[in-house]
Design an enzyme around this catalytic site. Structure first.
Site, PDB file in Angstrom:
ATOM      1  N   ASP A  67       8.010   1.403   1.154  1.00 52.76           N
ATOM      2  CA  ASP A  67       7.158   1.548   0.044  1.00 52.76           C
ATOM      3  C   ASP A  67       7.782   1.104  -1.378  1.00 52.76           C
ATOM      4  O   ASP A  67       8.734   1.029  -1.441  1.00 52.76           O
ATOM      5  CB  ASP A  67       6.322   2.896  -0.132  1.00 52.76           C
ATOM      6  CG  ASP A  67       7.500   3.924   0.267  1.00 52.76           C
ATOM      7  OD1 ASP A  67       8.702   3.714   0.145  1.00 52.76           O
ATOM      8  OD2 ASP A  67       7.075   5.272   0.403  1.00 52.76           O
ATOM      9  N   ASN A 135       4.306  17.950   1.845  1.00 54.39           N
ATOM     10  CA  ASN A 135       3.093  17.973   2.368  1.00 54.39           C
ATOM     11  C   ASN A 135       2.744  17.086   3.710  1.00 54.39           C
ATOM     12  O   ASN A 135       1.778  16.919   3.835  1.00 54.39           O
ATOM     13  CB  ASN A 135       2.087  17.713   1.138  1.00 54.39           C
ATOM     14  CG  ASN A 135       2.142  16.096   0.777  1.00 54.39           C
ATOM     15  OD1 ASN A 135       2.922  15.320   1.267  1.00 54.39           O
ATOM     16  ND2 ASN A 135       1.225  15.560  -0.215  1.00 54.39           N
ATOM     17  N   HIS A 137       3.615  13.934   4.028  1.00 56.01           N
ATOM     18  CA  HIS A 137       3.511  12.560   4.004  1.00 56.01           C
ATOM     19  C   HIS A 137       4.767  11.864   4.303  1.00 56.01           C
ATOM     20  O   HIS A 137       5.692  12.190   4.430  1.00 56.01           O
ATOM     21  CB  HIS A 137       3.136  12.048   2.693  1.00 56.01           C
ATOM     22  CG  HIS A 137       4.224  12.167   1.513  1.00 56.01           C
ATOM     23  ND1 HIS A 137       4.274  12.897   0.458  1.00 56.01           N
ATOM     24  CD2 HIS A 137       5.345  11.315   1.393  1.00 56.01           C
ATOM     25  CE1 HIS A 137       5.177  12.551  -0.544  1.00 56.01           C
ATOM     26  NE2 HIS A 137       6.045  11.573   0.341  1.00 56.01           N
ATOM     27  N   GLU A 142      -0.143   9.737   2.245  1.00 55.99           N
ATOM     28  CA  GLU A 142      -0.690  11.260   1.844  1.00 55.99           C
ATOM     29  C   GLU A 142      -1.566  11.790   2.920  1.00 55.99           C
ATOM     30  O   GLU A 142      -2.243  11.060   3.660  1.00 55.99           O
ATOM     31  CB  GLU A 142      -1.303  11.336   0.454  1.00 55.99           C
ATOM     32  CG  GLU A 142      -0.327  10.880  -0.725  1.00 55.99           C
ATOM     33  CD  GLU A 142       0.592  11.744  -1.236  1.00 55.99           C
ATOM     34  OE1 GLU A 142       0.959  12.462  -0.384  1.00 55.99           O
ATOM     35  OE2 GLU A 142       0.914  11.847  -2.413  1.00 55.99           O
TER      36      GLU A 142
HETATM   37  C1  GLP Z   1       8.904  10.064  -1.339  1.00 50.14           C
HETATM   38  C2  GLP Z   1       9.028   8.738  -0.533  1.00 50.14           C
HETATM   39  C3  GLP Z   1       9.183   9.156   0.762  1.00 50.14           C
HETATM   40  C4  GLP Z   1      10.119  10.231   1.077  1.00 50.14           C
HETATM   41  C5  GLP Z   1       9.641  11.608   0.590  1.00 50.14           C
HETATM   42  C6  GLP Z   1      10.702  12.602   0.471  1.00 50.14           C
HETATM   43  O1  GLP Z   1       7.710  10.280  -2.120  1.00 50.14           O
HETATM   44  N1  GLP Z   1       7.745   7.752  -0.668  1.00 50.14           N
HETATM   45  O2  GLP Z   1       9.588   7.904   1.677  1.00 50.14           O
HETATM   46  O3  GLP Z   1      10.470  10.410   2.644  1.00 50.14           O
HETATM   47  O4  GLP Z   1       8.969  11.397  -0.635  1.00 50.14           O
HETATM   48  O5  GLP Z   1      11.200  12.335  -0.582  1.00 50.14           O
HETATM   49  P1  GLP Z   1      12.891  13.031  -0.859  1.00 50.14           P
HETATM   50  O6  GLP Z   1      13.888  12.554   0.206  1.00 50.14           O
HETATM   51  O7  GLP Z   1      13.316  12.830  -2.223  1.00 50.14           O
HETATM   52  O8  GLP Z   1      12.492  14.518  -0.567  1.00 50.14           O
END
Ligand code: GLP
Length: 240
Positions: A67, A135, A137, A142
């Site tokens: 992404d 949440n 995702h 989402e």
């Molecule tokens: C982000 C990314 C995800 C990631 C998630 C958790 O928004 N788009 O790919 O897995 O949230 O992030 P983190 O690893 O910083 O907790």
């Protein structure tokens, strides 16, 4: 889904690193699906170390990322392209022409279509790495996202904007939209590795395992995949 629980993030990331190194050494031209966020940072450090030790070469490896924020270009220090370059690609022998992150700049819908065509042409990733949002995702899909989705433009939830604001100076600087690989595309990978660390992920990890498959909890889609390794630390497993 196969659950692996470790005392520390370091040990958990070591297992993920071993899986990647083995896959690359078995197939030096493999296609890897990569992720951003704080979760894979230790893993990327271990992969850099493995490259420097001569344990692995990324010379022919190809990558696709999940992404990108809409509106952030590659030079923006919070763009996911910037993250991948600075946390991994700049430190290994990968050919950057073989690395792919969706474009954040330009027509979002057009960028999504272009990324889907690219994914189609590259074929099935050998491994897809995932983190998980508080949440549930995955990538930026989402709660409520269709399990049938390919690359699309996602409106980020307040919760995600708030969680990710820790990387920005001001919460208003966090983009409100992202271009994200869809759940259908994520499930195409031969093998999926989901990493989750810390107490803030404990509820999401519990729900992923315990809820039935539902679009309200995107990570439950992984139950429809035959080869998923869930690698967590004790804190993330604390509600199981
Ligand atoms: C982000 C990314 C995800 C990631 C998630 C958790 O928004 N788009 O790919 O897995 O949230 O992030 P983190 O690893 O910083 O907790």
């Amino acid at each position: 889904m196969e659950l692996h629980v470790f005392d520390t993030i370091q040990e958990a990331s070591q297992l993920a690193k071993d899986v990647f190194v083995k896959a690359i050494n078995e197939n030096p031209g493999c296609l890897l699906g990569l992720a951003t966020g704080s979760t894979p940072e230790v893993l990327y450090g271990l992969l850099i170390e493995a490259y420097k030790n001569g344990e692995v070469s990324f010379k022919d490896v190809r990558t696709v990322n999940l992404d990108e924020y809409v509106g952030l270009g590659p030079e923006h220090n919070q763009s996911y392209r910037y993250f991948m370059n600075s946390n991994l690609f700049d430190h290994i022998d990968i050919d950057k022409n073989n690395t792919n992150v969706p474009d954040g700049i330009g027509g979002p819908e057009q960028n999504a279509k272009k990324y889907d065509a690219l994914l189609e042409s590259l074929g099935q990733p050998d491994i897809q790495l995932l983190g998980i949002g508080g949440n549930g995702h995955i990538a930026f899909n989402e709660p409520g996202s269709s399990f049938d989705s390919t690359t699309s433009i996602i409106d980020l939830t307040e919760e995600t904007i708030k969680a990710n604001s820790r990387f920005f100076e001001n919460i208003d600087d966090v983009p409100k939209k992202a271009v994200s690989m869809g759940i259908k595309s994520i499930l195409k990978a031969k093998k999926i590795l989901l990493l989750a660390f810390g107490e803030s992920k404990a509820q999401a990890v519990k729900d992923m395992f315990e809820l039935p498959v539902t679009e309200n909890m995107p990570a439950t889609a992984l139950k429809n995949h035959p080869d998923v390794m869930v690698i967590v630390d004790k804190a993330a497993a604390s509600l199981l």
